[in-house]
Every structure is written in structure tokens, then in C-alpha cells.
Design a protein around this motif. Structure first.
Motif, PDB file in Angstrom:
ATOM      1  N   SER A  64      27.794 -18.426  18.700  1.00 48.11           N
ATOM      2  CA  SER A  64      27.365 -19.438  19.672  1.00 48.11           C
ATOM      3  C   SER A  64      27.810 -20.840  19.266  1.00 48.11           C
ATOM      4  N   GLY A  65      28.606 -20.919  18.202  1.00 45.03           N
ATOM      5  CA  GLY A  65      29.119 -22.209  17.765  1.00 45.03           C
ATOM      6  C   GLY A  65      28.117 -23.038  16.992  1.00 45.03           C
ATOM      7  N   GLN A  66      27.151 -22.383  16.343  1.00 45.00           N
ATOM      8  CA  GLN A  66      26.119 -23.114  15.613  1.00 45.00           C
ATOM      9  C   GLN A  66      26.232 -22.834  14.112  1.00 45.00           C
ATOM     10  N   SER A  67      26.409 -23.901  13.352  1.00 42.22           N
ATOM     11  CA  SER A  67      26.485 -23.773  11.901  1.00 42.22           C
ATOM     12  C   SER A  67      25.096 -23.542  11.322  1.00 42.22           C
ATOM     13  N   THR A  68      25.054 -23.284  10.010  1.00 45.76           N
ATOM     14  CA  THR A  68      23.763 -23.107   9.332  1.00 45.76           C
ATOM     15  C   THR A  68      22.882 -24.335   9.535  1.00 45.76           C
ATOM     16  N   PHE A  69      23.479 -25.499   9.379  1.00 43.26           N
ATOM     17  CA  PHE A  69      22.712 -26.745   9.529  1.00 43.26           C
ATOM     18  C   PHE A  69      22.215 -26.930  10.956  1.00 43.26           C
ATOM     19  N   MET A  70      23.057 -26.599  11.944  1.00 45.17           N
ATOM     20  CA  MET A  70      22.652 -26.741  13.343  1.00 45.17           C
ATOM     21  C   MET A  70      21.490 -25.800  13.671  1.00 45.17           C
ATOM     22  N   VAL A  71      21.553 -24.561  13.185  1.00 52.69           N
ATOM     23  CA  VAL A  71      20.451 -23.616  13.403  1.00 52.69           C
ATOM     24  C   VAL A  71      19.166 -24.160  12.783  1.00 52.69           C
ATOM     25  N   GLU A  72      19.300 -24.698  11.561  1.00 45.62           N
ATOM     26  CA  GLU A  72      18.137 -25.259  10.866  1.00 45.62           C
ATOM     27  C   GLU A  72      17.507 -26.391  11.668  1.00 45.62           C
ATOM     28  N   MET A  73      18.346 -27.293  12.177  1.00 43.67           N
ATOM     29  CA  MET A  73      17.841 -28.441  12.930  1.00 43.67           C
ATOM     30  C   MET A  73      17.243 -28.024  14.271  1.00 43.67           C
ATOM     31  N   MET A  74      17.840 -27.048  14.933  1.00 44.74           N
ATOM     32  CA  MET A  74      17.320 -26.594  16.221  1.00 44.74           C
ATOM     33  C   MET A  74      15.964 -25.908  16.056  1.00 44.74           C
ATOM     34  N   GLU A  75      15.826 -25.122  14.995  1.00 43.05           N
ATOM     35  CA  GLU A  75      14.549 -24.451  14.757  1.00 43.05           C
ATOM     36  C   GLU A  75      13.473 -25.463  14.366  1.00 43.05           C
ATOM     37  N   ALA A  76      13.851 -26.442  13.552  1.00 40.13           N
ATOM     38  CA  ALA A  76      12.897 -27.484  13.170  1.00 40.13           C
ATOM     39  C   ALA A  76      12.492 -28.295  14.401  1.00 40.13           C
ATOM     40  N   ASN A  77      13.462 -28.616  15.247  1.00 42.92           N
ATOM     41  CA  ASN A  77      13.188 -29.370  16.465  1.00 42.92           C
ATOM     42  C   ASN A  77      12.253 -28.603  17.390  1.00 42.92           C
ATOM     43  N   TYR A  78      12.480 -27.301  17.522  1.00 43.43           N
ATOM     44  CA  TYR A  78      11.618 -26.482  18.386  1.00 43.43           C
ATOM     45  C   TYR A  78      10.180 -26.508  17.867  1.00 43.43           C
ATOM     46  N   ALA A  79      10.041 -26.419  16.542  1.00 36.96           N
ATOM     47  CA  ALA A  79       8.704 -26.404  15.949  1.00 36.96           C
ATOM     48  C   ALA A  79       7.962 -27.703  16.223  1.00 36.96           C
ATOM     49  N   ILE A  80       8.601 -28.829  15.925  1.00 38.00           N
ATOM     50  CA  ILE A  80       7.881 -30.103  16.067  1.00 38.00           C
ATOM     51  C   ILE A  80       7.748 -30.536  17.530  1.00 38.00           C
ATOM     52  N   SER A  81       8.509 -29.900  18.413  1.00 35.02           N
ATOM     53  CA  SER A  81       8.393 -30.213  19.846  1.00 35.02           C
ATOM     54  C   SER A  81       7.271 -29.419  20.513  1.00 35.02           C
ATOM     55  N   HIS A  82       6.926 -28.262  19.938  1.00 35.89           N
ATOM     56  CA  HIS A  82       5.951 -27.383  20.586  1.00 35.89           C
ATOM     57  C   HIS A  82       4.633 -27.250  19.823  1.00 35.89           C
ATOM     58  N   ALA A  83       4.593 -27.688  18.578  1.00 41.14           N
ATOM     59  CA  ALA A  83       3.370 -27.539  17.783  1.00 41.14           C
ATOM     60  C   ALA A  83       2.277 -28.469  18.305  1.00 41.14           C
ATOM     61  N   THR A  84       1.030 -28.006  18.174  1.00 43.07           N
ATOM     62  CA  THR A  84      -0.132 -28.823  18.504  1.00 43.07           C
ATOM     63  C   THR A  84      -0.936 -29.061  17.232  1.00 43.07           C
ATOM     64  N   LYS A  85      -2.030 -29.760  17.361  1.00 41.35           N
ATOM     65  CA  LYS A  85      -2.872 -30.050  16.204  1.00 41.35           C
ATOM     66  C   LYS A  85      -3.444 -28.766  15.595  1.00 41.35           C
ATOM     67  N   ILE A 132       2.219 -20.206  15.363  1.00 34.53           N
ATOM     68  CA  ILE A 132       2.830 -20.408  14.040  1.00 34.53           C
ATOM     69  C   ILE A 132       4.319 -20.657  14.237  1.00 34.53           C
ATOM     70  N   PHE A 133       4.811 -21.718  13.621  1.00 37.41           N
ATOM     71  CA  PHE A 133       6.238 -22.060  13.706  1.00 37.41           C
ATOM     72  C   PHE A 133       6.837 -22.030  12.306  1.00 37.41           C
ATOM     73  N   THR A 134       8.009 -21.424  12.176  1.00 40.80           N
ATOM     74  CA  THR A 134       8.637 -21.315  10.858  1.00 40.80           C
ATOM     75  C   THR A 134      10.081 -21.778  10.896  1.00 40.80           C
TER      76      THR A 134
END
Length: 235
Positions: free
Chosen positions: A154-175, A142-144
Motif C-alpha cells: 500500500s506504499g506505507q513504510s514502517t514509520f508511516m504505519v507507526e504514525m498512522m496507528e498512533a494517529n488513529y489511537a490519539i484521534s479515537h481514544a477517550t478518557k 484499547i488502542f495499541t
């Protein structure tokens, strides 16, 4: 001398007794750890069975048809906190594996998504679940992406955290994964955010094909129901 040194002597005796106890316990480390594991498992089973009886949970079923049918589902934590009439919800995912959720603030979009994830986790650990009935597929992960938070240290804005978490989800999710995205794109300008949200929806739809719940305030995205065959709007 007795008065002045009594505290020191007490601590010395206490530490000596503690050392003896520690040395004796070290002879039984393996059996103590096994006992602790067994007690933890028993405690978990008892807790799950107690809440199942107290809150009228049901026995979940599983299928291999990538289908989710939850009737009168409830959030197991919130229903214990809300005294006057928790509103139950159905989840019906069969032909469609992407749900675009719209609605005003405080209308329950996030609660609806978390309810599904929590019921899935409870079912897959062997627990009864808070619903009238539940027939679920099995998820491998499950990815959220929920909430707004930064990581400025760590030098990450709200938007950067959002994009990194979204990127992690779509990079690791399977069918066989479950993705929950709560208002993706709100951390930047309106049209930039809308474009990002649409791009992510289209990518998940075309490349991954997993069950996805996507809540948004961008009502313009509802037109995607006509373009993406596996996407359905709910409100």
C-alpha cells in the motif's frame, strides 16, 4: 462400461445424497445456528473455568474511581510457556494515569503492557484473571502501537504505519480508554523520534487524559515526570 463409468456414477450418487442432506438441514437452519451459538458459549465458559482452576486465577473487582491495582499479575500465555519461574508484576495506577516504562531490550516492557491489556479484556468478558488480586476500572476501548511492520504493497513504510496507528489511537481514544505505545518514534532519526514521542505523550496527557503505558529507549523522556503531573516513570 461399468468399470469406466463407475467413478462418475459414484460421484453422482454422492452429490445426490449430499443435496438431500443439505435440503433437509435447510429446514432447521435457525435451530442449528442457535444450537451452535449455545455450544460455543458453553465451550468458552468451560475453557475459562478450566484455566482459572489450573493456573490459580482470581475473581477481579471493578471500581468507578479510575484506579488499577493488580498484585502479582501474570501474562496468561507466557506463564504457560515459561517453565522456570515466571516473574510476576504489580500494576498500580491511581494518581498517575500515564506510565513511562524504560529498560533494556528483553527486560519485559512489552510483556508488562500486554499483561495489563489482556487482564483487562479477560476481566471485562467475565473471566477470572491471572493475578493474586485485581481491582480495575472499566475501559471503553484499547488502542495499541506495538511492533515494527510495514505495508509496502500500500506504499506505507514502517514509520508511516507507526504514525498512522498512533494517529488513529490519539484521534479515537477517550478518557476511559487504554493506550499502549511501544517505542514510538524509533522508525525515524533519533531526535525526530524523541520529539514525536514527547509530543504524543504531552498531547495524551493534556487533551485525552486516559490510562497510557508508553515504553521507550529514549531515557531523555524521563524528565517529563517533573513536567507532567500525571506521568510516572517505571523501570
Amino acid at each position: 462400461d461399468i468399470v469406466l463409468h463407475s467413478k462418475e456414477q459414484i460421484e453422482s450418487i454422492e452429490y445426490e445424497i449430499f443435496s438431500q442432506l443439505r435440503n433437509k438441514a435447510s429446514l432447521y437452519i435457525e435451530s442449528l445456528q442457535n444450537l451452535a451459538d449455545s455450544l460455543a458459549i458453553i465451550d468458552c465458559y468451560i475453557s475459562l473455568s478450566e484455566i482459572a482452576v489450573k493456573y490459580n486465577y482470581v475473581y477481579p473487582k471493578f471500581n468507578n474511581e479510575r484506579r488499577i491495582t493488580i498484585v502479582d499479575g501474570r501474562h496468561p500465555v507466557l506463564e504457560t510457556l515459561i517453565n522456570d519461574g515466571y516473574i510476576v508484576n504489580d500494576v498500580d495506577i491511581n494518581k498517575y494515569n500515564m506510565i513511562l516504562i524504560t529498560g533494556p531490550n528483553m527486560s519485559g516492557k512489552s510483556t508488562y503492557m500486554r499483561m495489563l491489556a489482556t487482564i483487562a479484556i479477560m476481566a471485562q468478558i467475565g473471566s477470572f484473571v491471572p493475578a493474586k488480586s485485581a481491582d480495575l476500572m472499566i475501559f471503553d476501548s484499547i488502542f495499541t502501537r506495538i511492533g515494527a511492520s510495514d505495508d509496502l504493497v500500500s506504499g506505507q513504510s514502517t514509520f508511516m504505519v507507526e504514525m498512522m496507528e498512533a494517529n488513529y489511537a490519539i484521534s479515537h481514544a477517550t478518557k476511559n480508554s487504554l493506550i499502549l505505545f511501544d517505542e514510538i518514534g524509533r522508525g525515524t532519526a533519533t531526535y525526530d523520534g524523541m520529539a514525536l514521542a514527547q509530543a504524543i505523550l504531552e498531547y495524551v496527557h493534556e487533551r485525552i487524559g486516559c490510562v497510557t503505558l508508553f515504553s521507550t529507549h529514549y531515557h531523555e523522556l524521563t524528565v517529563l515526570e517533573d513536567k507532567l503531573k500525571c506521568l510516572k516513570n517505571v523501570h
